[in-house]
Design a protein around this motif. Structure first.
Motif, PDB file in Angstrom:
ATOM      1  N   ARG A 173       0.835  -1.204   0.000  1.00 48.36           N
ATOM      2  CA  ARG A 173       0.000   0.000   0.000  1.00 48.36           C
ATOM      3  C   ARG A 173       0.871   1.256   0.000  1.00 48.36           C
ATOM      4  NH1 ARG A 173      -3.687  -0.992   5.125  1.00 48.36           N
ATOM      5  NH2 ARG A 173      -1.640  -1.650   5.906  1.00 48.36           N
ATOM      6  N   ARG A 532      -1.997   4.177   0.140  1.00 47.42           N
ATOM      7  CA  ARG A 532      -3.409   3.823   0.044  1.00 47.42           C
ATOM      8  C   ARG A 532      -3.819   2.863   1.154  1.00 47.42           C
ATOM      9  NH1 ARG A 532      -5.616   1.830  -5.477  1.00 47.42           N
ATOM     10  NH2 ARG A 532      -7.470   1.919  -4.148  1.00 47.42           N
ATOM     11  N   ALA A 533      -5.117   2.839   1.439  1.00 45.40           N
ATOM     12  CA  ALA A 533      -5.662   1.902   2.406  1.00 45.40           C
ATOM     13  C   ALA A 533      -6.086   0.612   1.726  1.00 45.40           C
ATOM     14  CB  ALA A 533      -6.852   2.527   3.133  1.00 45.40           C
ATOM     15  N   SER A 534      -6.164   0.636   0.405  1.00 43.00           N
ATOM     16  CA  SER A 534      -6.667  -0.500  -0.356  1.00 43.00           C
ATOM     17  C   SER A 534      -5.757  -0.765  -1.542  1.00 43.00           C
ATOM     18  CB  SER A 534      -8.091  -0.193  -0.822  1.00 43.00           C
ATOM     19  OG  SER A 534      -8.517  -1.108  -1.798  1.00 43.00           O
ATOM     20  N   ASN A 536      -7.338  -2.117  -4.495  1.00 47.97           N
ATOM     21  CA  ASN A 536      -8.246  -2.305  -5.627  1.00 47.97           C
ATOM     22  C   ASN A 536      -8.054  -1.208  -6.664  1.00 47.97           C
ATOM     23  OD1 ASN A 536      -9.566  -0.636  -3.404  1.00 47.97           O
ATOM     24  ND2 ASN A 536     -10.856  -0.149  -5.174  1.00 47.97           N
ATOM     25  N   GLU A 567      -7.747  -7.482  -7.437  1.00 44.92           N
ATOM     26  CA  GLU A 567      -9.100  -7.453  -8.008  1.00 44.92           C
ATOM     27  C   GLU A 567      -9.513  -8.883  -8.358  1.00 44.92           C
ATOM     28  OE1 GLU A 567     -11.372  -5.462  -8.031  1.00 44.92           O
ATOM     29  OE2 GLU A 567     -10.598  -3.399  -8.041  1.00 44.92           O
ATOM     30  N   HIS A 612      -6.725 -10.106  -1.412  1.00 46.49           N
ATOM     31  CA  HIS A 612      -7.465  -9.061  -0.715  1.00 46.49           C
ATOM     32  C   HIS A 612      -6.492  -8.308   0.174  1.00 46.49           C
ATOM     33  CE1 HIS A 612     -10.263  -7.268   2.226  1.00 46.49           C
ATOM     34  NE2 HIS A 612     -11.196  -7.392   1.292  1.00 46.49           N
ATOM     35  N   VAL A 613      -6.716  -7.002   0.330  1.00 50.32           N
ATOM     36  CA  VAL A 613      -5.811  -6.188   1.136  1.00 50.32           C
ATOM     37  C   VAL A 613      -5.767  -6.668   2.590  1.00 50.32           C
ATOM     38  CG1 VAL A 613      -7.537  -4.445   1.768  1.00 50.32           C
ATOM     39  CG2 VAL A 613      -5.121  -3.802   1.592  1.00 50.32           C
TER      40      VAL A 613
END
Length: 770
Positions: A173, A532-534, A536, A567, A612-613
């Motif tokens: 991230r 980023r926190a994600s 996607n 994704e 997935h994060v």
């Protein structure tokens, strides 16, 4: 004046020079102001120094300048106001001449430049970012890239680069993931050694080599939550075994400079860490270069870390710890003299730092050859050989993640393609952070590359941007779907952007044309300071892919981005996925080479891609004790470290180790037979992992300890051999000592960290005769 006598040893010249210097002149050697503010460019292209620079020279001089040649939105230097290759060389000569003629002792300036993936100057070659370079697993190719960067930089007067970045990626991230090679310290260490060979060469006083600066020292890639410059929570043993390993390898290979990291480690800021900068770096590792801060790092000791009450305490802490030069120069210029008067530092502390800086200037040959040849700069910067090299690096760094039903390679005839997506034809989105302004004709986008393959007049290529990287506008969906409906195959170029605002305007989503407006759109979601926190896709990109997929046609997703993308829907539903990271100025050509099979993909992931994060961290060298699975999913990544597909198949057979019992200081050989069982030639990255079955401290479940990139023709067999010795088997014990403990080691050879064949090696205990 002995210091001007080139026949004398450097130490004698330095000693003589320091003895002639005033305190103000010594402090001047330790500062590095912003270089792009030292000159004014006239309408006819000539350059003269600014009044501000003249004042700096009157106050004791300037030891170094940062980014005289740097151009980007941060410096506010544009294509129009910046310097051409020839003008850049002339400018550094003008600045250097003024400095030497208007200082009492005539000490030359050291010009430092950013060169993470190319000299950050107008006209210089923009190579793929380090994350793409890491995915090549090709040390020789990277060394050639470093040589090209070195000559382009030195030809304009730049004698130091603030690269390579040797941070270990723990949390993707983090916005600076793109600047790193990998999540694995061994692999980063191998790239570090090649960087020293390519950048510094055999001698520093050449017009084709530059001083390398290792950054960021240390553990900058292990910050809390993947947030830039956040605290690092790590014990010394892990710090030594993982994050410090690449730096140690680079120091052993002759690194000349080290940059401190912004972060703290267990409460101690790196910029004032005596342990890191003196006890470890100099006394234990034998480093003999100089240490420089990152921009504004010393201020953080007062405002941020709060380990100093004022500027005098901050500069004293840094100087005594081992910081020799301050990038920006603000704190050292303002507070070092007062710190000396207050007794916080002594003259000998100042002299030691000055000595280290001057020694490097002598080693670089700046006293004998302070000026450069503008004609040479014009010849080498952005030359055709370097352009071709940029294409080769991109070709080998592109990773084929998925290829269902052999969708790729594509046919060049009889097929109509729709090229869709926000990164299909946006030049800055494919270049990464730390990039200079670019003329449109110098950058080959994916749309450009595909059109060149099929012919601009063939009628086989349709284009629509569809959407932006960020934002919720779907006004481009209709045009994108109209193009997709007419096509046989859809290539969707999605991902991220590290593009700062270069003033190029925005894209009309309905036509794909560039539009200059009063409200330009910035799609930046990666790069320095952009965490980023994600993981996607941002905006409505996923929705666009889903709408196009409903047409029932083959869909190929090409990712252009600076960090892994998670994704799951795309991983499951599209036919092929190509990961290009930021592939540089020749990225469009290289991607087209891969898509149409002119080049067989050979890139392999150097960072794991999660499902997935919430799985983070997912780096492959996790501990055995990492815990059980989550309720929603297991711990396995979507694509593991080392993964990458080819248009051919490779078979691994007869993995063995000879001998299978050795002493701690002995060597064994691991061998494997690799066969190309497919119909086309291809390159395979053969990877060796080692597991210490039982040890006195907890260890990673597996660790990369060797790799070879080999090229095989159809049916060709090659025996690949890896040495296994102390370096590969040692651990850092509880006393921070590197030791090889007796016991069993599992040796795994294969195509990635989850696909391998194993054999065993035993280390016998050596009885000591008393």
């Amino acid at each position: 004046m002995d210091y001007k006598d080139a026949s004398l040893p450097i130490q004698e010249r330095v000693q003589d020079l320091i003895g002639r210097m005033t305190t103000a002149e010594k402090i001047g050697q330790l500062i590095q102001p912003m270089g792009w503010k030292t000159y004014d460019k006239a309408a006819d292209g000539t350059v003269q120094v600014t009044e501000e620079f003249k004042a700096d020279m009157e106050q004791g001089g300037v030891g170094s300048l940062y980014g005289v040649l740097r151009a980007d939105p941060w410096t506010e230097v544009t294509l129009e106001t910046g310097l051409t290759p020839r003008q850049g060389a002339v400018a550094t000569n003008v600045i250097q001449q003024y400095a030497m003629e208007h200082s009492r002792l005539g000490i030359p300036i050291l010009f430092g430049e950013e060169c993470s993936h190319g000299h950050m100057a107008i006209g210089a070659t923009v190579f793929p970012v380090p994350l793409t370079v890491g995915s090549t697993w090709n040390m020789e190719l990277y060394r050639k890239m470093c040589e090209a960067i070195a000559v382009e930089t030195r030809s304009q007067g730049g004698a130091a680069t603030y690269s390579p970045v040797l941070d270990v990626v723990r949390d993707p991230r983090w916005g600076r993931t793109e600047e790193c090679f990998a999540e694995d310290p061994y692999l980063i260490g191998e790239f570090a050694v090649e960087a020293m060979k390519g950048l510094q060469g055999d001698r520093l006083d050449s017009n084709q080599t530059i001083m390398a600066t290792l950054k960021h020292f240390a553990a900058y890639g292990s910050s809390e939550g993947g947030r830039n410059a956040a605290p690092v929570h790590m014990g010394l043993r892990e710090l030594h075994e993982i994050d410090l390993l690449p730096f140690k390898k680079a120091v052993e290979a002759g690194a000349c400079s080290v940059m401190t990291a912004y972060n703290e480690i267990d409460g101690l800021p790196c910029t004032s860490s005596t342990y890191l900068l003196n006890d470890l770096l100099r006394e234990q590792w034998g480093f003999d270069g100089f240490v420089i801060t990152d921009f504004g790092a010393i201020q953080m000791l007062v405002y941020g870390h709060n380990t100093a009450e004022n500027g005098e305490q901050a500069v004293a802490q840094s100087l005594r710890a081992g910081v020799d030069m301050e990038m920006s120069g603000y704190m050292y210029r303002k507070h070092l003299g007062q710190a000396l008067e207050q007794g916080l530092i002594e003259e000998k502390d100042l002299d030691l730092a000055v000595r280290r800086v001057l020694e490097m200037k002598f080693r670089l040959g700046l006293f004998e050859k302070p000026f450069v040849d503008p004609e040479f700069a014009e010849q080498v910067i952005g030359c055709e050989d370097h352009t071709q090299l940029a294409r080769e690096v991109a070709q080998e760094g592109i990773v084929l993640l998925k290829n269902e039903g052999n969708t790729l390679p594509l046919a060049k005839t009889g097929t109509k393609l729709a090229v869709i997506g926000p990164n299909a034809n946006h030049i800055y989105n494919q270049l990464g952070d730390y990039t200079s302004p670019q003329p449109r004709e110098q950058i080959v986008t994916v749309l450009d590359g595909i059109t060149r393959k099929l012919g601009a007049d063939s009628g086989q290529v349709l284009y629509a941007p569809g959407c932006r990287i960020k934002g919720d506008s779907k006004e481009g969906f209709a045009q994108a779907l109209a193009c997709a409906e007419q096509a046989d195959v859809i290539v969707m170029v999605m991902g991220g952007s590290s593009a700062r605002d270069f003033g190029e305007g925005t894209i009309d989503l309905r036509t794909g044309a560039s539009v200059v407006t009063d409200d330009p759109w910035n799609d930046m979601e990666c790069g320095e300071g952009i965490d980023r926190a994600s993981l996607n896709l941002m905006g409505v990109q996923l929705e666009l892919v889903q709408e196009v997929h409903k047409l029932g046609k083959p869909v190929i997703v090409v990712y252009i981005n600076g960090r892994p993308i998670a994704e799951p829907w795309i991983d499951k539903h599209v036919h092929a996925i190509v990961e290009a990271w930021y592939p540089g100025q020749e990225g469009g050509n290289a991607i087209a080479d891969i898509l149409f099979g002119d080049v067989n993909p050979s890139g392999r992931l150097t960072v794991s891609i999660p499902k997935h994060v919430g799985q983070l961290p997912v780096y492959y060298h996790a501990k055995r004790t990492r815990g059980k699975r989550y309720l929603e999913m297991d711990l396995a990544p979507q694509y593991p470290f080392g993964h990458g597909l080819s248009y051919t198949k490779f078979k691994y057979e007869n993995v063995r180790v000879i001998p299978d019992v050795i002493g701690p200081d002995d060597e064994a050989q691991v061998m494997v037979e690799v066969t190309n069982t497919g119909a086309v030639a291809g390159s395979e990255v053969v990877q060796l992992y080692i597991t210490d079955v039982s040890a006195s401290v907890t260890r990673a479940e597996m660790s990369l300890k060797g790799f070879r990139k080999i090229h095989l023709e159809p049916g060709q067999i090659q025996t690949v051999t890896f040495p296994v010795q102390k370096e590969h088997l040692a651990l850092i014990d509880s006393r921070l000592q590197s030791v090889v403990e007796p016991g069993e080691f599992r040796l795994m050879v294969g195509r990635n960290s989850m696909d391998w064949t194993a054999c065993s090696l035993h280390i016998q205990k050596v009885e000591v005769q008393v």
